[in-house]
Design an enzyme around this catalytic site. Structure first.
Site, PDB file in Angstrom:
ATOM      1  N   HIS A   1      11.319  -4.397 -21.925  1.00 25.27           N
ATOM      2  CA  HIS A   1      11.971  -4.798 -23.299  1.00 25.27           C
ATOM      3  C   HIS A   1      13.256  -5.211 -23.189  1.00 25.27           C
ATOM      4  CE1 HIS A   1      12.033  -3.973 -27.817  1.00 25.27           C
ATOM      5  NE2 HIS A   1      12.983  -4.705 -27.300  1.00 25.27           N
TER       6      HIS A   1
ATOM      7  N   HIS B   1      16.216  -8.353 -24.674  1.00 19.69           N
ATOM      8  CA  HIS B   1      16.722  -9.748 -25.347  1.00 19.69           C
ATOM      9  C   HIS B   1      17.420 -10.471 -24.568  1.00 19.69           C
ATOM     10  CE1 HIS B   1      14.865  -7.928 -29.145  1.00 19.69           C
ATOM     11  NE2 HIS B   1      15.193  -6.932 -28.395  1.00 19.69           N
ATOM     12  N   LEU B   2      17.162 -11.613 -24.467  1.00 20.55           N
ATOM     13  CA  LEU B   2      17.599 -12.628 -23.306  1.00 20.55           C
ATOM     14  C   LEU B   2      18.413 -13.882 -24.010  1.00 20.55           C
ATOM     15  CD1 LEU B   2      15.646 -13.195 -19.955  1.00 20.55           C
ATOM     16  CD2 LEU B   2      17.646 -11.251 -20.429  1.00 20.55           C
ATOM     17  N   ARG B   3      18.309 -13.709 -25.210  1.00 18.71           N
ATOM     18  CA  ARG B   3      18.799 -14.951 -26.263  1.00 18.71           C
ATOM     19  C   ARG B   3      18.541 -16.215 -25.742  1.00 18.71           C
ATOM     20  NH1 ARG B   3      18.804 -10.977 -29.644  1.00 18.71           N
ATOM     21  NH2 ARG B   3      20.587  -9.456 -29.801  1.00 18.71           N
TER      22      ARG B   3
ATOM     23  N   ASN C   1      12.463 -12.848 -30.249  1.00 23.73           N
ATOM     24  CA  ASN C   1      13.156 -12.881 -31.758  1.00 23.73           C
ATOM     25  C   ASN C   1      14.291 -13.835 -31.520  1.00 23.73           C
ATOM     26  OD1 ASN C   1      14.603 -11.036 -30.160  1.00 23.73           O
ATOM     27  ND2 ASN C   1      15.310  -9.945 -31.971  1.00 23.73           N
TER      28      ASN C   1
ATOM     29  N   LYS D   1       4.738  -9.250 -30.145  1.00 23.53           N
ATOM     30  CA  LYS D   1       5.548  -8.297 -30.603  1.00 23.53           C
ATOM     31  C   LYS D   1       5.575  -8.037 -32.165  1.00 23.53           C
ATOM     32  CE  LYS D   1       9.143  -5.543 -30.814  1.00 23.53           C
ATOM     33  NZ  LYS D   1      10.371  -5.784 -30.402  1.00 23.53           N
TER      34      LYS D   1
ATOM     35  N   HIS E   1       7.876  -2.713 -33.056  1.00 19.52           N
ATOM     36  CA  HIS E   1       9.111  -2.284 -33.638  1.00 19.52           C
ATOM     37  C   HIS E   1       8.636  -1.291 -34.647  1.00 19.52           C
ATOM     38  CE1 HIS E   1      13.530  -2.413 -34.544  1.00 19.52           C
ATOM     39  NE2 HIS E   1      12.887  -1.861 -35.919  1.00 19.52           N
TER      40      HIS E   1
ATOM     41  N   HIS F   1      11.121   1.146 -27.898  1.00 18.64           N
ATOM     42  CA  HIS F   1      12.500   1.946 -28.017  1.00 18.64           C
ATOM     43  C   HIS F   1      12.295   3.339 -29.197  1.00 18.64           C
ATOM     44  CE1 HIS F   1      12.134  -0.857 -31.538  1.00 18.64           C
ATOM     45  NE2 HIS F   1      12.727  -1.688 -30.835  1.00 18.64           N
TER      46      HIS F   1
ATOM     47  N   LEU G   1      19.088  -0.856 -33.471  1.00 24.19           N
ATOM     48  CA  LEU G   1      17.831  -0.305 -34.345  1.00 24.19           C
ATOM     49  C   LEU G   1      16.643  -0.237 -33.419  1.00 24.19           C
ATOM     50  CD1 LEU G   1      18.412  -2.684 -37.479  1.00 24.19           C
ATOM     51  CD2 LEU G   1      18.672  -0.350 -37.381  1.00 24.19           C
TER      52      LEU G   1
ATOM     53  N   ASP H   1      15.795  -2.495 -24.127  1.00 21.35           N
ATOM     54  CA  ASP H   1      16.248  -3.069 -25.352  1.00 21.35           C
ATOM     55  C   ASP H   1      17.788  -3.697 -25.190  1.00 21.35           C
ATOM     56  OD1 ASP H   1      15.764  -4.089 -27.969  1.00 21.35           O
ATOM     57  OD2 ASP H   1      16.252  -2.223 -28.841  1.00 21.35           O
TER      58      ASP H   1
ATOM     59  N   HIS I   1      25.107  -8.910 -28.456  1.00 21.70           N
ATOM     60  CA  HIS I   1      25.726  -9.848 -29.790  1.00 21.70           C
ATOM     61  C   HIS I   1      27.104 -10.128 -29.035  1.00 21.70           C
ATOM     62  CE1 HIS I   1      22.211  -9.342 -32.536  1.00 21.70           C
ATOM     63  NE2 HIS I   1      22.511  -7.962 -31.945  1.00 21.70           N
TER      64      HIS I   1
ATOM     65  N   ALA J   1      22.901  -5.378 -35.054  1.00 26.59           N
ATOM     66  CA  ALA J   1      22.292  -4.310 -34.345  1.00 26.59           C
ATOM     67  C   ALA J   1      22.251  -4.501 -32.965  1.00 26.59           C
ATOM     68  CB  ALA J   1      21.276  -3.722 -35.028  1.00 26.59           C
TER      69      ALA J   1
HETATM   70  O1  DOR Z   1      19.177  -3.136 -32.126  1.00 25.98           O
HETATM   71  C1  DOR Z   1      18.553  -3.959 -32.080  1.00 25.98           C
HETATM   72  N1  DOR Z   1      18.703  -5.207 -31.779  1.00 25.98           N
HETATM   73  N2  DOR Z   1      17.207  -3.796 -32.473  1.00 25.98           N
HETATM   74  C2  DOR Z   1      16.120  -4.480 -32.550  1.00 25.98           C
HETATM   75  O2  DOR Z   1      15.033  -4.481 -32.841  1.00 25.98           O
HETATM   76  C3  DOR Z   1      16.543  -6.091 -32.335  1.00 25.98           C
HETATM   77  C4  DOR Z   1      17.789  -5.989 -31.508  1.00 25.98           C
HETATM   78  C5  DOR Z   1      18.594  -7.603 -31.516  1.00 25.98           C
HETATM   79  O3  DOR Z   1      17.627  -8.664 -31.156  1.00 25.98           O
HETATM   80  O4  DOR Z   1      19.376  -7.826 -31.554  1.00 25.98           O
HETATM   81 ZN    ZN Z   2      14.447  -5.084 -28.956  1.00 24.63          ZN
END
Ligand code: DOR
Ligand code: ZN
Length: 345
Positions: A14, A16-18, A42, A100, A137, A175, A220, A248, A252, A264
């Site tokens: 899990h 997030h690579l953006r 996402n 997802k 989620h 998570h 989150l 996870d 940011h 988050a």
């Molecule tokens: O803290 C989080 N950030 N929880 C998520 O479910 C998404 C993630 C994000 O994409 O920043």
């Molecule tokens: Zn996530």
């Protein structure tokens, strides 16, 4: 006391690579730590189809340069519009593994998320039929709920009935943060698993407010009480293959987190395996790290085990205060400025 540890190269189930300018940074950090990662969809707009996922996968590989030793595995974003035909395409496409589910409004970039799961029955049936896993989620989104109760309410009111209605559906509760979720997954039927992040193993909700508001610990689902943290630690080191590594990591910019309305996500990928090693070591369970980090996700997703190995060394070092996410953005990694006692060689 061993001063090094060798394990099968781990996988991150899990991350997030953006996209865009951040990809060079995020993909390189994940590739330095992991052999494979399940990449979350996402983005804005979300990755809802196989064609978009393969294009995104191409951008990740391009960011890594020639002959990367890293395989991005893709997840599609489930929406109210996802039809069974897309599930069949996923089942036929190597490298695209799962869907997802973001309940609409649950988290970052969940605006396109699902509003009514019941209406997706034909799509869920197709997942069940084709063995395509649903990553969830797991938070209820009624705005009146206490934010610390959202996961346990989701588990009781949405997940439990879902698993009954679709007895063959393969599900990963992502998570997990609560004792209720850990115990539910531990006792569930076959085909149900959970990922656990380093932040939820290392921190509890006191760490959101330690000496002042700590935006870099805001993710989150939220950090919970220490009793929940201890239960997550217990199942993570239990050797139960239903519980496996999913960082996870969710970068940011520092500015977006250190804000009047901060977003988050913990950027843990640069130090993920070291953070897990820290926890397992503190619990005297380093011998359980390899299963959790390197074997169990592959087993769940039906992938071969990685053949290469990595070496972790016992060595005190300090995590950098900031990392350049893109030419215009800095990010603060999890554990910034703090010491760790394990380092990936
Ligand atoms: O803290 C989080 N950030 N929880 C998520 O479910 C998404 C993630 C994000 O994409 O920043
Ligand atoms: Zn996530």
């Amino acid at each position: 006391m061993a001063d090094f540890l060798e394990i099968t190269r781990p996988d991150d189930a899990h991350v997030h690579l953006r996209d865009g300018a951040a990809l060079g940074c995020t993909a390189a950090f994940s590739a330095a730590q992991f052999a494979r990662a399940l990449v979350m969809p996402n983005l804005l707009p979300p990755v809802t189809g196989v064609a978009e996922a393969l294009a995104y996968r191409g951008r990740i590989l391009e960011a890594l340069g020639p002959e990367p030793e890293f395989e991005p595995l893709m997840a599609l974003y489930l929406t109210d519009e996802t039809r069974p035909a897309e599930v069949r395409r996923v089942a036929e496409t190597p490298g695209v593994l799962a869907f997802k589910l973001y309940p609409k409004g649950a988290t970052t970039h969940s605006q396109a998320g699902v509003t009514r799961l019941a209406a997706l029955a034909p799509t869920l049936e197709a997942m069940q039929e084709h063995g395509v896993p649903l990553c969830i989620h797991g938070e209820a989104t009624d705005p009146g709920l206490d934010v610390f109760d959202r996961e346990k309410i989701f588990v009781a009111e949405t997940l439990a009935p879902l698993l009954e209605e679709f007895p063959g559906l393969r599900v990963v509760l992502e998570h997990i943060t609560t004792r209720e979720a850990a115990q539910f997954v531990g006792a569930a039927r076959a085909g149900v698993a959970a990922t656990i992040t380093p932040q939820h193993l290392l921190l509890n909700r006191n760490d959101l407010f330690a000496g002042g508001l700590r935006p870099h610990h805001y993710c989150l689902p939220l950090l919970k009480r220490a009793v929940h943290q201890r239960e997550l630690q217990r199942v993570a080191i239990s050797g139960n293959p239903r519980f496996f590594l999913g960082s996870d990591s969710a970068p940011h910019s520092a500015a977006a987190k250190e804000s009047a309305c901060g977003c988050a996500g913990c950027f843990c990928a640069p130090v993920a395996i070291e953070l897990y090693a820290e926890v397992f070591d503190a619990l005297d369970a380093l011998d359980k790290l390899e299963g959790f980090a390197s074997h169990f996700a592959a087993e769940f997703y039906g992938l071969p085990r990685n053949t290469s190995r990595v070496r972790l060394e016992r060595k005190t070092w300090r995590v950098p205060e900031t990392i350049e996410l893109s030419p215009t953005e800095e990010s603060v990694p999890l554990w910034a400025g703090r010491e760790l006692s394990w380092k990936l060689a």
